[in-house]
Write a protein that holds these residues in place. Structure first.
Motif, PDB file in Angstrom:
ATOM      1  N   UNK A  43      -9.253   1.265  -5.749  1.00  0.00           N
ATOM      2  CA  UNK A  43      -9.999   0.399  -4.830  1.00  0.00           C
ATOM      3  C   UNK A  43      -9.089  -0.328  -3.864  1.00  0.00           C
ATOM      4  N   UNK A  44      -8.011  -0.896  -4.373  1.00  0.00           N
ATOM      5  CA  UNK A  44      -6.991  -1.529  -3.550  1.00  0.00           C
ATOM      6  C   UNK A  44      -5.655  -0.938  -3.967  1.00  0.00           C
ATOM      7  N   UNK A  45      -4.856  -0.544  -2.972  1.00  0.00           N
ATOM      8  CA  UNK A  45      -3.569   0.091  -3.237  1.00  0.00           C
ATOM      9  C   UNK A  45      -2.481  -0.703  -2.538  1.00  0.00           C
ATOM     10  N   UNK A  46      -1.483  -1.141  -3.308  1.00  0.00           N
ATOM     11  CA  UNK A  46      -0.324  -1.805  -2.749  1.00  0.00           C
ATOM     12  C   UNK A  46       0.924  -1.077  -3.228  1.00  0.00           C
ATOM     13  N   UNK A  47       2.039  -1.299  -2.556  1.00  0.00           N
ATOM     14  CA  UNK A  47       3.267  -0.629  -2.987  1.00  0.00           C
ATOM     15  C   UNK A  47       4.461  -1.542  -2.793  1.00  0.00           C
ATOM     16  N   UNK A  48       5.546  -1.215  -3.463  1.00  0.00           N
ATOM     17  CA  UNK A  48       6.787  -1.956  -3.336  1.00  0.00           C
ATOM     18  C   UNK A  48       7.549  -1.484  -2.098  1.00  0.00           C
ATOM     19  N   UNK A  88       9.179   1.982  -2.253  1.00  0.00           N
ATOM     20  CA  UNK A  88       8.333   3.157  -2.455  1.00  0.00           C
ATOM     21  C   UNK A  88       8.598   4.221  -1.397  1.00  0.00           C
ATOM     22  N   UNK A  89       8.726   5.439  -1.849  1.00  0.00           N
ATOM     23  CA  UNK A  89       8.713   6.605  -0.971  1.00  0.00           C
ATOM     24  C   UNK A  89       7.725   7.610  -1.554  1.00  0.00           C
ATOM     25  N   UNK A  90       7.148   8.439  -0.691  1.00  0.00           N
ATOM     26  CA  UNK A  90       6.166   9.408  -1.158  1.00  0.00           C
ATOM     27  C   UNK A  90       6.422  10.757  -0.513  1.00  0.00           C
ATOM     28  N   UNK A  91       6.473  11.788  -1.325  1.00  0.00           N
ATOM     29  CA  UNK A  91       6.530  13.170  -0.873  1.00  0.00           C
ATOM     30  C   UNK A  91       5.590  13.961  -1.766  1.00  0.00           C
ATOM     31  N   UNK A 128       9.031  13.221   3.581  1.00  0.00           N
ATOM     32  CA  UNK A 128       9.052  12.023   2.739  1.00  0.00           C
ATOM     33  C   UNK A 128       8.740  10.803   3.596  1.00  0.00           C
ATOM     34  N   UNK A 129       7.807   9.993   3.137  1.00  0.00           N
ATOM     35  CA  UNK A 129       7.399   8.799   3.862  1.00  0.00           C
ATOM     36  C   UNK A 129       7.851   7.562   3.110  1.00  0.00           C
ATOM     37  N   UNK A 130       8.274   6.547   3.856  1.00  0.00           N
ATOM     38  CA  UNK A 130       8.650   5.286   3.226  1.00  0.00           C
ATOM     39  C   UNK A 130       7.463   4.330   3.206  1.00  0.00           C
ATOM     40  N   UNK A 131       7.671   3.163   2.664  1.00  0.00           N
ATOM     41  CA  UNK A 131       6.573   2.219   2.460  1.00  0.00           C
ATOM     42  C   UNK A 131       5.932   1.800   3.778  1.00  0.00           C
ATOM     43  N   UNK A 132       6.739   1.559   4.802  1.00  0.00           N
ATOM     44  CA  UNK A 132       6.173   1.128   6.081  1.00  0.00           C
ATOM     45  C   UNK A 132       5.331   2.230   6.707  1.00  0.00           C
ATOM     46  N   UNK A 133       5.759   3.474   6.563  1.00  0.00           N
ATOM     47  CA  UNK A 133       4.957   4.581   7.087  1.00  0.00           C
ATOM     48  C   UNK A 133       3.639   4.690   6.335  1.00  0.00           C
ATOM     49  N   UNK A 134       3.666   4.492   5.030  1.00  0.00           N
ATOM     50  CA  UNK A 134       2.424   4.529   4.256  1.00  0.00           C
ATOM     51  C   UNK A 134       1.472   3.425   4.697  1.00  0.00           C
ATOM     52  N   UNK A 135       2.025   2.256   4.988  1.00  0.00           N
ATOM     53  CA  UNK A 135       1.203   1.142   5.467  1.00  0.00           C
ATOM     54  C   UNK A 135       0.627   1.449   6.838  1.00  0.00           C
ATOM     55  N   UNK A 136       1.449   1.963   7.741  1.00  0.00           N
ATOM     56  CA  UNK A 136       0.988   2.250   9.099  1.00  0.00           C
ATOM     57  C   UNK A 136      -0.075   3.336   9.129  1.00  0.00           C
ATOM     58  N   UNK A 137      -0.017   4.273   8.185  1.00  0.00           N
ATOM     59  CA  UNK A 137      -1.014   5.339   8.116  1.00  0.00           C
ATOM     60  C   UNK A 137      -2.272   4.907   7.371  1.00  0.00           C
ATOM     61  N   UNK A 138      -2.240   3.736   6.750  1.00  0.00           N
ATOM     62  CA  UNK A 138      -3.410   3.251   6.028  1.00  0.00           C
ATOM     63  C   UNK A 138      -3.533   3.777   4.621  1.00  0.00           C
ATOM     64  N   UNK A 139      -2.463   4.365   4.061  1.00  0.00           N
ATOM     65  CA  UNK A 139      -2.530   4.853   2.690  1.00  0.00           C
ATOM     66  C   UNK A 139      -2.400   3.720   1.680  1.00  0.00           C
TER      67      UNK A 139
END
Length: 303
Positions: free
Chosen positions: A165-170, A173-176, A213-224
């Protein structure tokens, strides 16, 4: 004052109920589960604590960061069913342990079940298809809100974080995604649906096929994710959200809002997950990297 409980995780004592009970469940009693039972039953996979109806569930391997393996994959299904059947649970915080959410595979587990040999139908169905068509629903079937707190890098099974429902990250965080460029297999276990919906079709295809690979700021900017939080504040912030966003609402409002907001995911995955997994499993008969000599199972790399 920290919003997160500061005491140790709750563990059952010898005087408390045992994990197994051979007596039949009473026909005059509504079925439910109890925290002291399932927190112990699943303690080799998850560390759990609960306060004021908020249950924190952190996956781990041997007390450290979780390594993805077949046992953990299957454990999600009954473990979260137990959490869902306990009426004393009102909000779930789901996270990992240490500095990684899911940073590597469990090579011993994959070898234990024969996955370092030639891929067979039995492997594809009994341990792969059969579990993954249920695993995302282990979370989606919960009728209470879930906060996903991503505590570091993760490279596979992003549904465990992103469907909540709500997603936050440190900040670390990186995601691939480890399917196509790591394992060399079809990304069909639900990621094809999740990233298409969250990123858009072309961006999702680029992400899945190139190993981006995406970093935390990219995940935030994309709305993930909804927030990026300093590493040391991640779980405190998750507890703050649990107490300020969810706990003040009446249980009926929490549950009905949850039902409304997860329904699109349920419909999409019911429709697309089995076919995606069928494509993924079928293609592994043509190439299965783990069967190759010197394949690095833990990091999904052919040496």
């Amino acid at each position: 004052m920290s919003a997160r409980p500061s005491g140790p995780a709750v563990n059952p004592t010898k005087e408390q109920r045992t994990v197994s009970n051979n007596e039949p469940y009473s026909a005059k009693k509504m079925y439910r589960t109890h925290f002291e039972d399932y927190s112990r039953r699943w303690s080799e996979y998850f560390t759990m604590r609960r306060e004021d109806g908020i249950i924190e569930v952190r996956m781990h391997s041997g007390g450290g960061p979780a390594k993805w393996g077949l046992e953990l994959h299957r454990a999600f299904i009954p473990a979260f069913a137990d959490i869902g059947h306990d009426p004393e649970n009102e909000v779930v915080i789901f996270s990992g342990t240490g500095d990684r959410f899911l940073g590597s595979m469990d090579p011993e587990g994959w070898e234990r079940y024969g996955f370092t040999k030639e891929y067979t139908f039995e492997l594809g169905y009994e341990y792969w298809y059969k579990d993954q068509v249920h695993e995302p629903f282990a979370l989606l079937n919960l009728e209470i809100p879930v906060i996903g707190a991503i505590n570091g890098p993760f490279f596979i099974h992003q549904e465990l974080a992103l469907l909540n429902d709500i997603v936050i990250c440190s900040e670390s965080t990186t995601m691939a995604d480890g399917h196509y460029t790591g394992m060399g297999i079809v990304p069909g276990d639900g990621v094809q649906t999740i990233f298409r919906e969250l990123m858009g079709v072309n961006r999702a295809k680029y992400f899945l096929l190139t190993g981006q690979e995406m970093n935390a700021e990219e995940l935030l900017n994309l709305g993930l994710v909804g927030e990026v939080v300093p590493d040391e504040r991640l779980l405190d912030r998750a507890w703050e959200i649990a107490r300020t966003v969810f706990k003040p609402r009446h249980p009926s409002a929490r549950r009905m809002a949850r039902a409304l907001l997860v329904q699109p995911w349920r419909e999409l995955l019911v429709r697309e997950l089995p076919a995606g997994l069928a494509n993924e499993s079928w293609a592994t008969h043509g190439y299965w990297g783990m069967a190759q000599e010197n394949y690095d199972v833990e990091n999904l790399k052919a040496e």
